[in-house]
Design a protein around this motif. Sequence first.
Motif, short mmCIF file in Angstrom:
data_model
loop_
_atom_site.label_atom_id
_atom_site.label_comp_id
_atom_site.label_asym_id
_atom_site.label_seq_id
_atom_site.Cartn_x
_atom_site.Cartn_y
_atom_site.Cartn_z
N GLY A 14 0.81 -1.21 0.00
CA GLY A 14 0.00 0.00 0.00
C GLY A 14 0.84 1.26 0.00
N ASP A 15 0.16 2.38 0.04
CA ASP A 15 0.78 3.69 0.04
C ASP A 15 1.71 3.83 1.25
OD1 ASP A 15 1.29 6.32 -0.72
OD2 ASP A 15 -0.50 7.10 0.25
N ASP A 16 2.94 4.19 1.01
CA ASP A 16 3.95 4.35 2.05
C ASP A 16 4.30 5.84 2.09
OD1 ASP A 16 6.28 4.37 3.62
OD2 ASP A 16 7.00 2.47 2.80
N ARG A 17 3.53 6.60 2.85
CA ARG A 17 3.66 8.06 2.90
C ARG A 17 5.04 8.52 3.35
NH1 ARG A 17 -0.65 11.12 0.73
NH2 ARG A 17 -2.31 9.59 0.53
N GLU A 18 5.60 7.84 4.35
CA GLU A 18 6.92 8.22 4.86
C GLU A 18 7.99 8.03 3.78
OE1 GLU A 18 10.13 6.83 8.21
OE2 GLU A 18 8.00 6.69 8.71
N LEU A 19 7.96 6.89 3.10
CA LEU A 19 8.92 6.65 2.02
C LEU A 19 8.74 7.67 0.91
CD1 LEU A 19 11.20 4.88 0.86
CD2 LEU A 19 9.40 3.52 -0.24
N LEU A 20 7.51 7.94 0.52
CA LEU A 20 7.25 8.92 -0.54
C LEU A 20 7.81 10.29 -0.15
CD1 LEU A 20 6.03 9.65 -3.25
CD2 LEU A 20 3.84 10.02 -2.08
N ARG A 21 7.60 10.70 1.08
CA ARG A 21 8.12 11.98 1.55
C ARG A 21 9.64 12.02 1.40
NH1 ARG A 21 10.16 13.23 6.15
NH2 ARG A 21 9.29 11.46 7.27
N GLU A 22 10.32 10.95 1.78
CA GLU A 22 11.79 10.89 1.69
C GLU A 22 12.26 10.87 0.24
OE1 GLU A 22 14.13 11.12 4.16
OE2 GLU A 22 12.37 11.62 5.38
N VAL A 23 11.58 10.10 -0.61
CA VAL A 23 11.95 10.01 -2.03
C VAL A 23 11.82 11.37 -2.72
CG1 VAL A 23 11.16 9.05 -4.24
CG2 VAL A 23 11.50 7.54 -2.28
N LEU A 24 10.81 12.15 -2.33
CA LEU A 24 10.57 13.44 -2.97
C LEU A 24 11.36 14.59 -2.35
CD1 LEU A 24 6.72 13.29 -3.66
CD2 LEU A 24 8.62 12.72 -5.21
N LYS A 25 12.16 14.34 -1.34
CA LYS A 25 12.94 15.41 -0.69
C LYS A 25 13.77 16.24 -1.66
CE LYS A 25 13.55 14.59 4.21
NZ LYS A 25 14.47 14.18 5.27
N LYS A 32 6.48 18.71 -6.55
CA LYS A 32 6.17 17.39 -6.00
C LYS A 32 4.79 17.00 -6.50
CE LYS A 32 9.14 17.99 -2.00
NZ LYS A 32 9.27 18.06 -0.55
N TYR A 33 4.77 16.31 -7.65
CA TYR A 33 3.52 15.98 -8.31
C TYR A 33 2.94 14.64 -7.88
CZ TYR A 33 5.04 19.70 -11.55
OH TYR A 33 5.45 20.88 -12.11
N LEU A 34 3.78 13.71 -7.45
CA LEU A 34 3.32 12.39 -7.02
C LEU A 34 2.71 12.52 -5.64
CD1 LEU A 34 3.10 9.33 -7.50
CD2 LEU A 34 5.45 9.11 -6.65
N ARG A 35 1.41 12.23 -5.52
CA ARG A 35 0.68 12.40 -4.26
C ARG A 35 0.62 11.14 -3.42
NH1 ARG A 35 1.42 17.57 -4.62
NH2 ARG A 35 0.00 18.66 -5.99
N SER A 36 0.53 9.99 -4.08
CA SER A 36 0.51 8.71 -3.38
C SER A 36 0.98 7.64 -4.35
CB SER A 36 -0.89 8.37 -2.85
OG SER A 36 -1.80 8.17 -3.92
N ALA A 37 1.47 6.53 -3.79
CA ALA A 37 1.98 5.46 -4.66
C ALA A 37 1.85 4.11 -3.95
CB ALA A 37 3.43 5.71 -5.03
N THR A 38 1.64 3.09 -4.75
CA THR A 38 1.62 1.71 -4.27
C THR A 38 2.54 0.91 -5.17
OG1 THR A 38 -0.27 1.12 -5.66
CG2 THR A 38 -0.75 1.91 -3.42
N CYS A 74 7.16 13.36 -13.73
CA CYS A 74 6.29 12.37 -13.07
C CYS A 74 6.89 10.97 -13.17
CB CYS A 74 4.89 12.41 -13.67
SG CYS A 74 4.00 13.93 -13.23
N PHE A 75 7.48 10.64 -14.32
CA PHE A 75 8.18 9.36 -14.40
C PHE A 75 9.29 9.30 -13.36
CE2 PHE A 75 12.02 7.17 -15.44
CZ PHE A 75 11.56 5.86 -15.41
N ASN A 76 10.11 10.35 -13.28
CA ASN A 76 11.22 10.37 -12.31
C ASN A 76 10.71 10.07 -10.92
OD1 ASN A 76 13.14 11.06 -14.20
ND2 ASN A 76 13.33 13.18 -13.55
N GLN A 77 9.67 10.76 -10.51
CA GLN A 77 9.17 10.60 -9.15
C GLN A 77 8.64 9.19 -8.91
OE1 GLN A 77 6.56 13.96 -8.32
NE2 GLN A 77 8.26 15.39 -8.64
N LEU A 78 7.90 8.65 -9.86
CA LEU A 78 7.37 7.29 -9.70
C LEU A 78 8.48 6.25 -9.82
CD1 LEU A 78 4.72 5.82 -9.13
CD2 LEU A 78 4.38 5.66 -11.61
N GLY A 79 9.44 6.47 -10.71
CA GLY A 79 10.57 5.55 -10.84
C GLY A 79 11.45 5.53 -9.60
#
Length: 184
Positions: A14-25, A32-38, A74-79
């Motif tokens: 599922g969505d890992d908000r903490e990891l997403l926050r760190e990845v987008l730092k 910061k266009y990616l809002r959530s990811a699974t 957006c690809f960068n952020q999701l990748g």
Amino acid sequence: MTELMEKSSALHFGDDRELLREVLKPYRDNCKYLRSATMSVVDGVATAYGEFAIPNSCYIDDTGHFNSVEFNICFNQLGYYLTAKCIKERALAEFSSWNMDDYYERQLPDILITALASRFRRAIDSDAFQGETSFGPFTERNVRRPMLLNEMPVRFWDTAGGKATGTVNVVLFSPALSTVSASA
């Protein structure tokens, strides 16, 4: 998980908000266009799914639609999220010797796009859309230094039928793999 997943497994994260926050730092707040990811791993293929929103473009006045620069961002952020989540969950053998500190150290200098192709089939509303990307088969090389190459399919869409697809070639330098030999 402490062991690598079996190739025949099907797992969903599922969505890992903490990891997403760190990845987008590394990104500016307005980019910061990616809002959530699974992420899912099915038969050894890791795929990330993301929800995106671009309330204001970080580089141009509002065009009213998703464009090629935003496709790349957006690809960068999701990748980046897919790579980090694979490492965190020990989901792929190619990252078996990486830990999260390795990822954060290598995120910007050692993960590069070498080619990007995109096709816009129908305009996507940049206010709310989805995307996905997967790791294809990895190729190992060691020319000047060890590297992994990957051709990643990517697609974006919205609820009104907007659609964009593409392929992104990525190189991961210094993968810290024992399987990358000096003669490759």
